[in-house]
Design a protein around this motif. Sequence first.
Motif, PDB file in Angstrom:
ATOM      1  N   PHE A 167      10.427 -35.686 -24.634  1.00 24.38           N
ATOM      2  CA  PHE A 167       9.107 -35.318 -24.127  1.00 24.38           C
ATOM      3  C   PHE A 167       9.172 -34.078 -23.237  1.00 24.38           C
ATOM      4  O   PHE A 167       8.391 -33.146 -23.389  1.00 24.38           O
ATOM      5  CB  PHE A 167       8.513 -36.473 -23.316  1.00 24.38           C
ATOM      6  N   PHE A 168      10.110 -34.074 -22.310  1.00 25.99           N
ATOM      7  CA  PHE A 168      10.149 -33.033 -21.273  1.00 25.99           C
ATOM      8  C   PHE A 168      10.651 -31.696 -21.812  1.00 25.99           C
ATOM      9  O   PHE A 168      10.030 -30.646 -21.576  1.00 25.99           O
ATOM     10  CB  PHE A 168      11.036 -33.488 -20.117  1.00 25.99           C
ATOM     11  N   ILE A 169      11.750 -31.734 -22.579  1.00 23.77           N
ATOM     12  CA  ILE A 169      12.398 -30.488 -22.992  1.00 23.77           C
ATOM     13  C   ILE A 169      11.848 -29.968 -24.327  1.00 23.77           C
ATOM     14  O   ILE A 169      11.573 -28.778 -24.475  1.00 23.77           O
ATOM     15  CB  ILE A 169      13.922 -30.679 -23.103  1.00 23.77           C
ATOM     16  N   PHE A 170      11.667 -30.853 -25.290  1.00 25.91           N
ATOM     17  CA  PHE A 170      11.376 -30.402 -26.652  1.00 25.91           C
ATOM     18  C   PHE A 170       9.905 -30.469 -27.039  1.00 25.91           C
ATOM     19  O   PHE A 170       9.459 -29.734 -27.923  1.00 25.91           O
ATOM     20  CB  PHE A 170      12.207 -31.206 -27.653  1.00 25.91           C
ATOM     21  N   LEU A 171       9.134 -31.356 -26.409  1.00 27.70           N
ATOM     22  CA  LEU A 171       7.723 -31.473 -26.752  1.00 27.70           C
ATOM     23  C   LEU A 171       6.785 -30.967 -25.651  1.00 27.70           C
ATOM     24  O   LEU A 171       5.598 -30.754 -25.907  1.00 27.70           O
ATOM     25  CB  LEU A 171       7.373 -32.933 -27.079  1.00 27.70           C
ATOM     26  N   LYS A 172       7.327 -30.797 -24.452  1.00 22.91           N
ATOM     27  CA  LYS A 172       6.531 -30.314 -23.315  1.00 22.91           C
ATOM     28  C   LYS A 172       5.289 -31.191 -23.079  1.00 22.91           C
ATOM     29  O   LYS A 172       4.196 -30.682 -22.821  1.00 22.91           O
ATOM     30  CB  LYS A 172       6.105 -28.855 -23.530  1.00 22.91           C
ATOM     31  N   VAL A 173       5.475 -32.499 -23.195  1.00 21.96           N
ATOM     32  CA  VAL A 173       4.380 -33.441 -22.967  1.00 21.96           C
ATOM     33  C   VAL A 173       4.274 -33.734 -21.473  1.00 21.96           C
ATOM     34  O   VAL A 173       5.274 -34.016 -20.805  1.00 21.96           O
ATOM     35  CB  VAL A 173       4.606 -34.760 -23.734  1.00 21.96           C
ATOM     36  N   LYS A 174       3.054 -33.660 -20.942  1.00 20.71           N
ATOM     37  CA  LYS A 174       2.854 -33.938 -19.531  1.00 20.71           C
ATOM     38  C   LYS A 174       3.224 -35.382 -19.208  1.00 20.71           C
ATOM     39  O   LYS A 174       3.034 -36.282 -20.027  1.00 20.71           O
ATOM     40  CB  LYS A 174       1.397 -33.680 -19.148  1.00 20.71           C
ATOM     41  N   LYS A 175       3.744 -35.576 -18.016  1.00 19.96           N
ATOM     42  CA  LYS A 175       4.248 -36.893 -17.634  1.00 19.96           C
ATOM     43  C   LYS A 175       3.184 -37.973 -17.728  1.00 19.96           C
ATOM     44  O   LYS A 175       3.453 -39.098 -18.157  1.00 19.96           O
ATOM     45  CB  LYS A 175       4.811 -36.838 -16.207  1.00 19.96           C
ATOM     46  N   ASP A 176       1.940 -37.644 -17.348  1.00 13.64           N
ATOM     47  CA  ASP A 176       0.879 -38.658 -17.365  1.00 13.64           C
ATOM     48  C   ASP A 176       0.389 -38.983 -18.778  1.00 13.64           C
ATOM     49  O   ASP A 176      -0.402 -39.914 -18.961  1.00 13.64           O
ATOM     50  CB  ASP A 176      -0.296 -38.237 -16.483  1.00 13.64           C
ATOM     51  N   GLU A 177       0.862 -38.240 -19.788  1.00 15.30           N
ATOM     52  CA  GLU A 177       0.477 -38.512 -21.171  1.00 15.30           C
ATOM     53  C   GLU A 177       1.578 -39.238 -21.941  1.00 15.30           C
ATOM     54  O   GLU A 177       1.335 -39.750 -23.045  1.00 15.30           O
ATOM     55  CB  GLU A 177       0.151 -37.196 -21.889  1.00 15.30           C
ATOM     56  N   GLN A 178       2.773 -39.270 -21.378  1.00 12.93           N
ATOM     57  CA  GLN A 178       3.917 -39.797 -22.117  1.00 12.93           C
ATOM     58  C   GLN A 178       3.792 -41.284 -22.425  1.00 12.93           C
ATOM     59  O   GLN A 178       4.107 -41.730 -23.533  1.00 12.93           O
ATOM     60  CB  GLN A 178       5.206 -39.521 -21.340  1.00 12.93           C
ATOM     61  N   GLN A 179       3.325 -42.075 -21.474  1.00 17.22           N
ATOM     62  CA  GLN A 179       3.273 -43.517 -21.682  1.00 17.22           C
ATOM     63  C   GLN A 179       2.299 -43.893 -22.793  1.00 17.22           C
ATOM     64  O   GLN A 179       2.565 -44.821 -23.561  1.00 17.22           O
ATOM     65  CB  GLN A 179       2.887 -44.231 -20.377  1.00 17.22           C
ATOM     66  N   ASP A 180       1.186 -43.178 -22.898  1.00 21.96           N
ATOM     67  CA  ASP A 180       0.234 -43.462 -23.973  1.00 21.96           C
ATOM     68  C   ASP A 180       0.864 -43.235 -25.347  1.00 21.96           C
ATOM     69  O   ASP A 180       0.628 -44.011 -26.288  1.00 21.96           O
ATOM     70  CB  ASP A 180      -1.020 -42.587 -23.833  1.00 21.96           C
ATOM     71  N   ILE A 181       1.665 -42.184 -25.452  1.00 27.52           N
ATOM     72  CA  ILE A 181       2.333 -41.900 -26.731  1.00 27.52           C
ATOM     73  C   ILE A 181       3.371 -42.979 -27.028  1.00 27.52           C
ATOM     74  O   ILE A 181       3.471 -43.476 -28.160  1.00 27.52           O
ATOM     75  CB  ILE A 181       2.979 -40.505 -26.703  1.00 27.52           C
ATOM     76  N   LEU A 182       4.137 -43.360 -26.004  1.00 28.75           N
ATOM     77  CA  LEU A 182       5.120 -44.426 -26.181  1.00 28.75           C
ATOM     78  C   LEU A 182       4.450 -45.728 -26.607  1.00 28.75           C
ATOM     79  O   LEU A 182       4.941 -46.437 -27.494  1.00 28.75           O
ATOM     80  CB  LEU A 182       5.902 -44.646 -24.881  1.00 28.75           C
ATOM     81  N   ASN A 183       3.331 -46.042 -25.979  1.00 32.04           N
ATOM     82  CA  ASN A 183       2.617 -47.281 -26.316  1.00 32.04           C
ATOM     83  C   ASN A 183       2.162 -47.266 -27.772  1.00 32.04           C
ATOM     84  O   ASN A 183       2.257 -48.290 -28.465  1.00 32.04           O
ATOM     85  CB  ASN A 183       1.412 -47.466 -25.391  1.00 32.04           C
ATOM     86  N   LYS A 184       1.660 -46.133 -28.238  1.00 33.25           N
ATOM     87  CA  LYS A 184       1.206 -46.042 -29.625  1.00 33.25           C
ATOM     88  C   LYS A 184       2.388 -46.136 -30.596  1.00 33.25           C
ATOM     89  O   LYS A 184       2.304 -46.804 -31.636  1.00 33.25           O
ATOM     90  CB  LYS A 184       0.430 -44.744 -29.846  1.00 33.25           C
ATOM     91  N   LEU A 185       3.485 -45.465 -30.272  1.00 33.70           N
ATOM     92  CA  LEU A 185       4.685 -45.560 -31.101  1.00 33.70           C
ATOM     93  C   LEU A 185       5.149 -47.004 -31.232  1.00 33.70           C
ATOM     94  O   LEU A 185       5.483 -47.474 -32.336  1.00 33.70           O
ATOM     95  CB  LEU A 185       5.815 -44.711 -30.503  1.00 33.70           C
ATOM     96  N   MET A 186       5.157 -47.728 -30.115  1.00 31.21           N
ATOM     97  CA  MET A 186       5.611 -49.119 -30.132  1.00 31.21           C
ATOM     98  C   MET A 186       4.605 -50.023 -30.833  1.00 31.21           C
ATOM     99  O   MET A 186       4.991 -50.931 -31.585  1.00 31.21           O
ATOM    100  CB  MET A 186       5.896 -49.590 -28.705  1.00 31.21           C
ATOM    101  N   GLU A 187       3.312 -49.777 -30.621  1.00 32.08           N
ATOM    102  CA  GLU A 187       2.282 -50.592 -31.275  1.00 32.08           C
ATOM    103  C   GLU A 187       2.377 -50.480 -32.791  1.00 32.08           C
ATOM    104  O   GLU A 187       2.351 -51.496 -33.517  1.00 32.08           O
ATOM    105  CB  GLU A 187       0.899 -50.142 -30.805  1.00 32.08           C
ATOM    106  N   VAL A 188       2.496 -49.267 -33.286  1.00 34.33           N
ATOM    107  CA  VAL A 188       2.582 -49.042 -34.730  1.00 34.33           C
ATOM    108  C   VAL A 188       3.881 -49.633 -35.289  1.00 34.33           C
ATOM    109  O   VAL A 188       3.888 -50.259 -36.357  1.00 34.33           O
ATOM    110  CB  VAL A 188       2.498 -47.529 -35.040  1.00 34.33           C
ATOM    111  N   SER A 189       4.977 -49.466 -34.551  1.00 33.40           N
ATOM    112  CA  SER A 189       6.271 -49.969 -35.016  1.00 33.40           C
ATOM    113  C   SER A 189       6.297 -51.490 -35.073  1.00 33.40           C
ATOM    114  O   SER A 189       6.822 -52.081 -36.027  1.00 33.40           O
ATOM    115  CB  SER A 189       7.391 -49.459 -34.100  1.00 33.40           C
TER     116      SER A 189
END
Length: 254
Positions: A167-189
Motif C-alpha cells: 500500500f505505502f510504497i507501490f500503490l500510494k494508498v492513503k492510510k485511512d483508505e487501506q483498511q477498507d480495501i483490506l476488508n473488501k479483499l477479505m470479504e470477497v476471498s
Amino acid sequence: MKNALGKLDQYRLLQNHPLVHEHLPDTAEYTKENLVYFANRYPVVFIKHDTSGQGRGVYKLSKESDHLYSLSGYSLQGKEVDQVMDIDEIHKTLQPFERLGRTQPYIVQEGINSVSVQGQHINIRVHVQHVNGKPAVGGIYGSIAYEENGITNICRGAFAMPMRLLFFIFLKVKKDEQQDILNKLMEVSVAASEVIANHYPCRECGVDLGLDQNLKPFIFEINTTPGMEDFARIDRQMWEQIVANRKKMSDSTK
C-alpha cells in the motif's frame, strides 16, 4: 472424485455467487475461436493451463499490430517464452499435438490492469481456512512482478511483502483508505472460499487477487492446497495464526 479443481470449474462455480461474480475477470475455456474473441476484445489476455501451478503454462498476450501479438510467459515445462506471433502460430505453440488428437486444457482470461504506480504487476494472496465450520482469514500478503510478462508467482521471481508495504510504497494508498480495501479483499476471498468448499473437499484456500485502477479486487484463481512458507518470511505473526488454525482443524477431526 476429482484430484484437482480446475480454473474453469472454479470460474463456473464462482460466477453464480451474487457478490463474487462482480469480482471475476471474463474467463472462458480455451479454443482458437475464444482466443481470437478475447484478443480482439481486451488489450491484455492471460492464457492459463487449467490445472498447472507455480507459474507453469501461463502466458500474457498483448497486441503488437493488426495481426501480430506478443506472447510471454512460461511453458508447462517451465521454459520462458517471449515471442511475437500471429494467432495461428500462438495456437500451434499452445497445442503442438492437436493434429494427433492430443490437446492441453487451457483457459483464456481478461487481463486486469493490476499494477503499481510505477507499472509493476501486483498480486495479493489471501489465505482462508475453515475452522470449526467457519471461514477465517489466516493471513494476507502482496507480491510484485518485475518481469514484463506480468506473472506474479513467487516461483517465477515475484517479490512478496506485507500489505502495508504494498500500500505505502507501490500503490500510494492513503492510510485511512487501506483498511477498507483490506476488508473488501477479505470479504470477497471468504465468500469465494465458501463457494469452493461447498463443492469441493478442501479446508484451506489461497485466493489470488489483483486490484484494478479503481482499487477494486478481482479474483485471478484459487489454490485449494495453499502453502504457507511465504508467510514465515513475510509476517511471522500471520504464519503462527495459520499454524494455530491448522491445529484447530486437525483437533476437530479427531
